[in-house]
Structure formats: structure tokens, C-alpha cells
Design an enzyme around this catalytic site. Structure first.
Site, PDB file in Angstrom:
ATOM      1  N   GLU A  96       0.905  -1.253   0.148  1.00 22.64           N
ATOM      2  CA  GLU A  96      -0.073   0.071  -0.050  1.00 22.64           C
ATOM      3  C   GLU A  96       0.924   1.258   0.073  1.00 22.64           C
ATOM      4  OE1 GLU A  96      -3.439   1.729   2.855  1.00 22.64           O
ATOM      5  OE2 GLU A  96      -2.863   0.193   3.203  1.00 22.64           O
ATOM      6  N   ASP A  97       1.971   1.360   0.672  1.00 25.79           N
ATOM      7  CA  ASP A  97       2.757   2.679   1.062  1.00 25.79           C
ATOM      8  C   ASP A  97       4.100   2.552   0.114  1.00 25.79           C
ATOM      9  OD1 ASP A  97       0.553   3.427   2.490  1.00 25.79           O
ATOM     10  OD2 ASP A  97       1.359   2.638   4.423  1.00 25.79           O
TER      11      ASP A  97
END
Length: 720
Positions: A96-97
């Protein structure tokens, strides 16, 4: 537990011997207590990969971001989770990051770890209208991953727990939003999975973040317990321990301290003061075997008298999350009730850790009644619910209903036990038995006595459902069911019935439009129909027919496209009108401007998204509708019409006491229901009222009007 040994050659192997930060070393010390060295090395390599991926990223508190996933892995280590779950925890934010792809994770740590990481990764918020819909769809995605591997939810709960522990660095609004979501979704999930230790901490942290002042006041009162109360607890504990010892029972006795959240919720739900809630002394007795549990219960009852009706046997009938224990309330020597729980060491472990107590990889490997098997059954039920739900938000609402396991326990006539949410009705029980039983239910026998489906259930009752092949769900059922399974099944069946109504009406409307072209649906070549469906991107003819009924397609235009030459004959009109019976309420509605009833001369207006809206021919809005003749639908009443129809009456009466009651009695005597009453005008001598009533048709309405006009207090009646 299968061993996850490290590959012989990996890109990160050369860095495994480098020193690690203290917080990683502390994690490895925990892991060394129960994992093999090769598995600890695998977790260390996951740290190296995640540390490189998150390089330069910091948390709101200013700490390196990698401290968060390592802390999440530490929480899982306390639960003694396997190496794959720990690697996934350390990598859980990477997809996600960071730019780290799933393929790299799977190449380094295997497909199972990649699946776990993907399962806890939120969906892109840009795909959704707002944060609420994005959160609901992300939760739905996580649930699907849970169905494949329950470790997904353990990682997510551990992630949420560490976020709650470090919530102070967030902005006030973010703290409140995250705390509310924790209390409404994640703490109940932890409870549903039997993870009471995690649940308790999530609730208290959520309470502190959402209502900091209330939390501070209650926590301070708990710390300032009177000396007399502490002395009373010590004396009772000594007497209880002595009684158990005299009975020859090896045991572990623990005094239970109430948490601020449990005190707060009890004060609110039971309308009690702080003193009343705290005036309860609690103990947990832990023994070795199930027979010793009942022996210990007898010893406690011999020492202090039990309060009538306060005994619960969750060993014989476990809770839905696998929790087992004996609960009793005793009348203590100091006037305060004494709550006692009795359980075995294994039950105590399961009560604290739930599905994480004895981790196994395969469904049901711990037996059909284990906490893990129950969790799989619950998730499977949620999967069925989400398939029937119309949207992620609707699904999330259904899950919220099902997340609070304050249950009633019911029996089928064959002796099967069903656990249902509090406030469940006989209809909830019918759907718990089988969806088809619920869909065709008409009544119930509760302890052999006939009762309606909306009857509320009480633990211990035996329920038998009476069905009929012709019965079908009603929209009103949604008002009194309590379980998410029943709610979802009813909505799904109602949608199916609406679709069937729409297909039938759309077929009739298209037939009439084809008649205007000297065609019929049966004479249209199948190849032409298939071509039209492909051009308009319909998978099936039923979808097209439903769209016609709902007003999204004009039947005349579809008929022209399907006819051989595509040309209409303006002088040719349909030979027959479409007859309506009143059963088509899903796709046929009755205009509020003129309130048509059976017997009135009517016409239909094809309205996009609403289907056919029926108007009286004398309706003042007809003039406006004449501007769109292609949307007119030639309709009439069928010979046999069903249902009740709303009509409004304007009634002029003398202004005398009891007038309203006389008019209402006249309406009731004519077997009509009153929907609404409104005073339009009122003076000293007379009043004008508008009654909304339900009638079967014009003859019924005429009977109602005659009865009203016979009243001496009535000077005039007019249909609006």
C-alpha cells in the site's frame, strides 16, 4: 506446525548477519522461545526487505515507519503465531505504501505470505465516492481474504491494536474516526473470534480516544476504590480459596477487575450509577478438568447462596465464538453480589486468545466445535451474506448487526441448538434453519403453542416453523428481524421477486409495441434478438425486459429495432391494453397526484427508473404527459385485482365534540383502514378534514362515502 525454512539463496541473504535495531532484537528473543532458528531468520529477512522498502518514511510521531510493522509482529508473537504470519505482519503495509510489488514478496517468502499481505492491504480510495464507501469495500475485500486464511484478520487486529496504542499523535478528528470504527467493527470482531484480551484493550483504547473526559473520570474512580471494598474482596477470596481447598480441588483463583469501557457500557445499558456497577465483586476459578468445573461450582454454592436465575452453563452450550465457562452470581456476606466464572485452563486460554490459542492451518483440524472451526463457519456465513448484499455499505451494516454476540439459545424439535442475536424473532430462527424455510414461513410453534413470526425468542425455547409453498417474504419482515442472515436473505428474495415482476411486465409491454408494427415477439428471428442484445450490451433477454418495465428503455423503440423493416405504422395501434392486477407493485406504482383505484379509467406513463406510473384519465397532469406520447402505456385493470389502494377524501363536518370518532367509526364499519387524518380548515361552526383511507376499488369507495354521508354531523364528502 509446518516449518518454514529459509531458501538457500536469496537476494537478502548477505544482509542477514548485519546487526538489527534493539526493537527487532527484542522481537527475535520472543520468537526464539517457540520458533526454529530458520524461521527466526526468515522473519529477520522480512524485516530487511520491509526496512528497505519503507526507507525514509516516518509515522506521525516522528519514529521510523518500520517500527510499526515490527510492533504488529510483536503482538502476533505474544499470540505465538507462525513464521508466515509474522513475515506478512512486517510486510503488511509494503504493497500500500511502498513500491515493493507482490511478486517480489512471493519470490522471497512464498505465495502464502503474498496472499496474507494482499489480504490486509486497503483498496485505493480514489475508486470510491467517499471514505465511507472505500472503508466498506476494503472491509469486504479483507473478509474474502479471511475466508481463505484466518490469519488475515489476526494481522489486521494486531495492526489496529498498535495503531490504537499510538493514536495520540493523530489529529483530533482522525482519532475520533478511528476510535469509533474500532469500537463498532474491530473490537466486536475480536470478541466474535474469542480474542477477549485483544478485544478488551481495543475497547478501552477506543473509549479513551472517543470520550477522553468520561474515560478519565471512570479510571480515576476505579483507582480510588474504598479500603473497605478491597478488604471485602480479600476476605471473600480467602474464604472461596479455603472452600475449594477443603474440597480437594487444585485451582487458580483470580480476582476480576472491571475495565472502564465495561463499566461505562453497563451504566448506559442498565441505567445504573457508578457505585451500583462497581458494587459487584468478581472472581475467576480455573481448574484442570470439566468435572472439576461442576465440582467447583458446587463448592461455591455451598459457601454462598446463589441468586435465582443468574446461572449460565456455557460449557454445555458454548457461545458462538467458542467461549466456554460456568457463570454464577452469589449473595455475598457484605451485601454485594459476587460474580464467579469457572473454567478449565484450556478454556481460559481460548477465552483470552480465541482462534489464536491453538493455531492450525486447515479448516476444522481442531474438531467441529473448536474456536477456529466456529470462526470459519461464521466467515462462511458472512461470505454468503456479502454475495446477496447490494453494496459494500449494505453488507457492512449487516455485519454490524451480526457482530454483537449477545445471544439467545434455541432448540429445534430434533434437539439441535441454534445461537441467535439478542432480540431475535421466530423468523430469525426460520432463516437460521435454512433460507428456504425462512422464505416460506407463515407461523411458528413456540414450546408447542402457535405464535406469529414476529414473536421474540427467549433462551431455552423449542421452535418449530410452519411453512407454506405459496408464502413469500414481505417488506415488513425487515422491520422485526435481528440477524444479518435473515435480513440479507429477505432483501435478496424481495429483489428477485421485483426482477421477476419487471421481466413479466416488460415482456407484455414489448409484445404490445410489436403488435403496433404487425409483429410479435415469437416471430422475431432469434438471431436478430441476439444481435440487438449484443449491440446494447445485455447478457440476457431478461435484463432487457426488466429495463423496459423500469422505464429505462422505451418499448416502441425496442420494437422498431427488433422488427424486420424497423418502420412503424402510425395508423396502427396495439389491439389490446396491458392488464394490471395489483401484484406488480415492484414495477407499477400509483400516482400520488390523483390516487387511481380499481374501476377508474387509467393510463400509464413510462418513467425512467420508476417503471409504469398509473394515473387517472381525469388527472390534471395528463396534459403535460401528452407531450411525450412515446412514453404512454395503454393499460387497464384486470378482472381480478388484488390489494388495497390509497385514496384521499375531503370531509366537511360540524365542529362538535366526538365528530372525528364518528367519522372514523363509519370508515371502520365499511372495512377500510385509515392511513392519515389532517385538519385543513377549522372555525367555530365547521371543520374540513382530509382522510387518507385504503379501499379495494370504486365500489368499496362508494360504500365508504355512503356510510360517511349518513352521519348527521357530515355536511359534505368529496374524493380528491
Amino acid at each position: 506446525m509446518p516449518s518454514a525454512s529459509a531458501p538457500t539463496e536469496t537476494p537478502g541473504a548477505s544482509t542477514d548477519l548485519l546487526p538489527v535495531p534493539d526493537y527487532v532484537a527484542a522481537l527475535e528473543d520472543k520468537l526464539a522461545l517457540y520458533l526454529e532458528p530458520a524461521q527466526v531468520a526468515l522473519v529477520r529477512r522480512a524485516f530487511r526487505v520491509a526496512d528497505a522498502a519503507h526507507a525514509g518514511q516516518t509515522r506521525k510521531s516522528g519514529e521510523p515507519y518500520i517500527t510499526h510493522p515490527v510492533a504488529v509482529a510483536g503482538i502476533l508473537a505474544d499470540l505465538r503465531m507462525d513464521a508466515e504470519a509474522l513475515c506478512a505482519a512486517i510486510l503488511h503495509d509494503a504493497l500500500e505504501d511502498t513500491a515493493l510489488p507482490r511478486e517480489t514478496i512471493e519470490a522471497e517468502f512464498g505465495a502464502a505470505v503474498g496472499e496474507l499481505v494482499d489480504g490486509v492491504t486497503k483498496l485505493d480510495k480514489l475508486k470510491f465516492r467517499d471514505r465511507q464507501e472505500a472503508a466498506a469495500e476494503s472491509f469486504r475485500k479483507m473478509l474474502m481474504a479471511m475466508a481463505r486464511d484466518l490469519r488475515v484478520i489476526l494481522i489486521k487486529l494486531s495492526d489496529r491494536l498498535h495503531n490504537m496504542r499510538t493514536l495520540d499523535s493523530m489529529a483530533v478528528e482522525a482519532r475520533r474516526r478511528i476510535a469509533r470504527e474500532t469500537l463498532e467493527i474491530y473490537a466486536p470482531i475480536a470478541q466474535r473470534l474469542g480474542m477477549n484480551r485483544v478485544r478488551s484493550e481495543l475497547q478501552d483504547l477506543g473509549f479513551r480516544a472517543l470520550y477522553p473526559y468520561r474515560y478519565a473520570v471512570i479510571a480515576k474512580r476505579i483507582r480510588a476504590q474504598p479500603v473497605m471494598r478491597r478488604e471485602a474482596m480479600t476476605k471473600i477470596e480467602a474464604q472461596l480459596a479455603q472452600q475449594l481447598t477443603d474440597e480437594g480441588l487444585p485451582h487458580r483463583l483470580v480476582g476480576r477487575v472491571k475495565a472502564p469501557w465495561s463499566i461505562y457500557t453497563k451504566m448506559r445499558q442498565e441505567n445504573k450509577s457508578f457505585a451500583q456497577v462497581m458494587d459487584v465483586i468478581g472472581f475467576r476459578v480455573v481448574v484442570q478438568t470439566v468435572p472439576q468445573c461442576y465440582h467447583a461450582l458446587g463448592a461455591a454454592h455451598a459457601l454462598y447462596k446463589p441468586l435465582d436465575g443468574r446461572f449460565r452453563d456455557f460449557i454445555a452450550i458454548p457461545k458462538a465464538n467458542g467461549y466456554q465457562s460456568l457463570h454464577t452470581v452469589l449473595f455475598g456476606p457484605y451485601g454485594a453480589p459476587i460474580e464467579v466464572q469457572v473454567r478449565t485452563e484450556e478454556m481460559d486460554l481460548i477465552a483470552e486468545r480465541g482462534i489464536a490459542a491453538h493455531w492450525a492451518y486447515k479448516d476444522g483440524s481442531e474438531g467441529p466445535n473448536s474456536a477456529q472451526s466456529r470462526a470459519h463457519a461464521w466467515v462462511t456465513g458472512l461470505i454468503e451474506a456479502q454475495q446477496a448484499a447490494g453494496s459494500s455499505l449494505e453488507f457492512l451494516d449487516n455485519v454490524r448487526v451480526d457482530l454483537f454476540p449477545d445471544e439467545v439459545y434455541l432448540f429445534s424439535p430434533r434437539g439441535d441448538i441454534f445461537a441467535l442475536p439478542r432480540n431475535s424473532t421466530a423468523l430469525d430462527f426460520a432463516y437460521a434453519v435454512h433460507t428456504d424455510v425462512g422464505n416460506h414461513a407463515v407461523a411458528a410453534r413456540i414450546d408447542r403453542k402457535l405464535a406469529p413470526l414476529r414473536s421474540a425468542m427467549v433462551s431455552g425455547q423449542t421452535i418449530e416453523i410452519i411453512t407454506a409453498p405459496s408464502a413469500a417474504p414481505q417488506p415488513g419482515w425487515l422491520e422485526f428481524v435481528a440477524s444479518s442472515k435473515a435480513r440479507t436473505a429477505i432483501r435478496a428474495q424481495l429483489k428477485q421477486l421485483e426482477h421477476e415482476d419487471a421481466v413479466e411486465l416488460g415482456h407484455r409491454m414489448l409484445d404490445r409495441a410489436l403488435e403496433a408494427l404487425d409483429q410479435s415477439f415469437d416471430r422475431v428471428p432469434p438471431a436478430r434478438i441476439e444481435q440487438f442484445l449484443a449491440e446494447q450490451r445485455y447478457e440476457r433477454i431478461e435484463a432487457l425486459l426488466a429495463d423496459i418495465a423500469l422505464g429505462n428503455r422505451v418499448p416502441a423503440q425496442v420494437a422498431q429495432a427488433l422488427s424486420e423493416d424497423g418502420r412503424s405504422d402510425p395508423g396502427h395501434a396495439p389491439r389490446e391494453k396491458i392488464l394490471i392486477t395489483g401484484r406488480e407493485r415492484a414495477v407499477v406504482s400509483f400516482a400520488a397526484c390523483c390516487r387511481p383505484i380499481p374501476g377508474d379509467e387509467i393510463m400509464g406513463y413510462h418513467s425512467a427508473g420508476k417503471g409504469v406510473v398509473v394515473h387517472r384519465l381525469e388527472c390534471p397532469n395528463i396534459v403535460e404527459f401528452r407531450k411525450s406520447p412515446e412514453r404512454w402505456v395503454a393499460i387497464d385493470w384486470d378482472r381480478e385485482v388484488q390489494g388495497d389502494y390509497r385514496v384521499n377524501l375531503r370531509i366537511e363536518v360540524l365542529n362538535k365534540p366526538g365528530v372525528l370518532a364518528q367519522v372514523a367509526a363509519a370508515v371502520a364499519d365499511s372495512e377500510s383502514n385509515i392511513d392519515s387524518v389532517e385538519y385543513l380548515d377549522r372555525d367555530v361552526n365547521a371543520s374540513v378534514m382530509e382522510f387518507g383511507i385504503e379501499v379495494k376499488g370504486r365500489r368499496h369507495l362508494a360504500d365508504v362515502i355512503r356510510r360517511i354521508r349518513r352521519l348527521r354531523v357530515v355536511s359534505g364528502v368529496q374524493r380528491l
